[in-house]
Scaffold this motif. Structure first.
Motif, mmCIF file in Angstrom:
data_model
loop_
_atom_site.group_PDB
_atom_site.id
_atom_site.type_symbol
_atom_site.label_atom_id
_atom_site.label_comp_id
_atom_site.label_asym_id
_atom_site.label_seq_id
_atom_site.Cartn_x
_atom_site.Cartn_y
_atom_site.Cartn_z
ATOM 1 N N SER A 11 0.820 -1.222 0.000
ATOM 2 C CA SER A 11 0.000 0.000 0.000
ATOM 3 C C SER A 11 0.849 1.265 0.000
ATOM 4 O O SER A 11 0.336 2.353 -0.263
ATOM 5 N N THR A 60 -3.184 11.063 -4.662
ATOM 6 C CA THR A 60 -3.989 11.721 -5.688
ATOM 7 C C THR A 60 -3.095 12.166 -6.824
ATOM 8 O O THR A 60 -2.066 12.810 -6.597
ATOM 9 N N THR A 74 -1.695 5.385 2.916
ATOM 10 C CA THR A 74 -1.946 6.775 2.528
ATOM 11 C C THR A 74 -2.740 6.814 1.231
ATOM 12 O O THR A 74 -2.737 5.875 0.445
ATOM 13 N N ASN A 75 -3.371 7.954 1.016
ATOM 14 C CA ASN A 75 -4.121 8.189 -0.215
ATOM 15 C C ASN A 75 -3.249 9.003 -1.169
ATOM 16 O O ASN A 75 -2.691 10.034 -0.784
#
Length: 290
Positions: free
Chosen positions: A58, A96, A93-94
């Motif tokens: 991830s 973008t 974490t995300n």
């Protein structure tokens, strides 16, 4: 919110470790499950390795050239990664994606009123690039849509500040006669509007400018009439100079004319020069005095 650099390291070692941990965990689980006496410790170690591999996976991300990744950890902005490649950041974490490429926005043909109230059609192209990924992500809802709306708003505002054309004062700024000055003013205003989104305006140009259809024919007649008057004015100005030069040359050559003959000559010269048709000379064999 201002852009900052996120923590990241090369992702190849993390990818290798994740694959090894996943393979080791799966092997332990299968091995312990195949035994007659199952060891809880072995099963637990296998599950732990599989979870560790998933957490490490991830944290991996791929950044393409001319793109950036905005990293958010449970609602907290951790920074941006601008360098292309395979990277490892904080896990869970995300990420973008934000494009850093130079892009064009071609506005629609807008119908607005110029400074004199005449309906006109105007369109513009805006060349822009994202310079601050944090502002583009968090300070506006959708920066691409924000650029479109603000660009059309700025075009409408600029079009209302100047007349389409100037007919009396040549020094005044107009949309048709001062395209570069209008484009520069549009660039400045649009940059002020888009600074909040972290976007830099590289160039703006007017792509379409015309009178609205309902007044186009009337304004064309007006332009033609102004052009005809201007041309006639130049012709008369030149004719007066030619007549004055002709009279002075006659006097220098010793040919004197009284006022009546001078007036007749001025009249004939002016008619022949100013007329838009070829002059037809008439030879007078008599005298002006009867």
């Amino acid at each position: 919110m201002n852009e900052k650099k996120a923590w990241y390291v090369s992702g190849y070692l993390a990818l290798l470790f994740s694959l090894a941990a996943a393979a080791g965990g799966a092997f332990l689980i299968i091995y312990e499950a195949s035994k007659d006496s199952v060891s809880p410790f072995g099963i637990g170690a296998g599950i732990f390795l599989v979870l560790l591999a998933a957490i490490c996976m991830s944290s991996l991300m791929i950044v393409q050239p001319n793109e950036a990744k905005v990293v958010t950890f449970f609602g907290t902005y951790m920074g941006s990664v601008l360098e292309s490649g395979l990277w490892m950041v904080l896990p869970l974490t995300n990420k973008t994606n934000i494009s850093l490429k130079v892009r064009n926005f071609n506005s629609q043909t807008l119908k607005v009123n110029d400074a004199e109230g005449n309906p006109i059609e105007i369109g513009a192209v805006v060349v822009f690039k994202v310079m601050d990924t944090a502002r583009a992500s968090y300070d506006v809802d959708n920066y691409e849509r924000f650029v479109e709306i603000q660009s059309e708003t700025a075009v409408r505002h600029i079009a209302a500040q100047y007349p389409y054309d100037t007919f009396s004062d040549d020094a005044a700024v107009s949309l048709r006669g001062n395209a570069d000055e209008v484009a520069a003013e549009l660039n400045r205003e649009l940059q002020n509007r888009l600074a909040v989104a972290g976007v830099k305006v590289l160039e703006t140009r007017l792509t379409h400018l015309a009178y609205a259809q309902e007044i186009a024919s009337a304004m064309l007649q007006r332009q033609q009439a102004i052009a005809i008057v201007a041309a006639r004015s130049k012709i008369v100005e030149g004719a007066v100079g030619m007549v004055d030069m002709a009279l002075r040359q006659l006097e220098e050559n010793g040919i004197s004319l009284d006022d009546e003959r001078r007036a007749a000559m001025v009249n004939n010269l002016m008619v022949s020069i100013v007329s838009d048709r070829a002059a037809t000379p008439v030879i007078n064999t008599g005298t002006l005095y009867g």
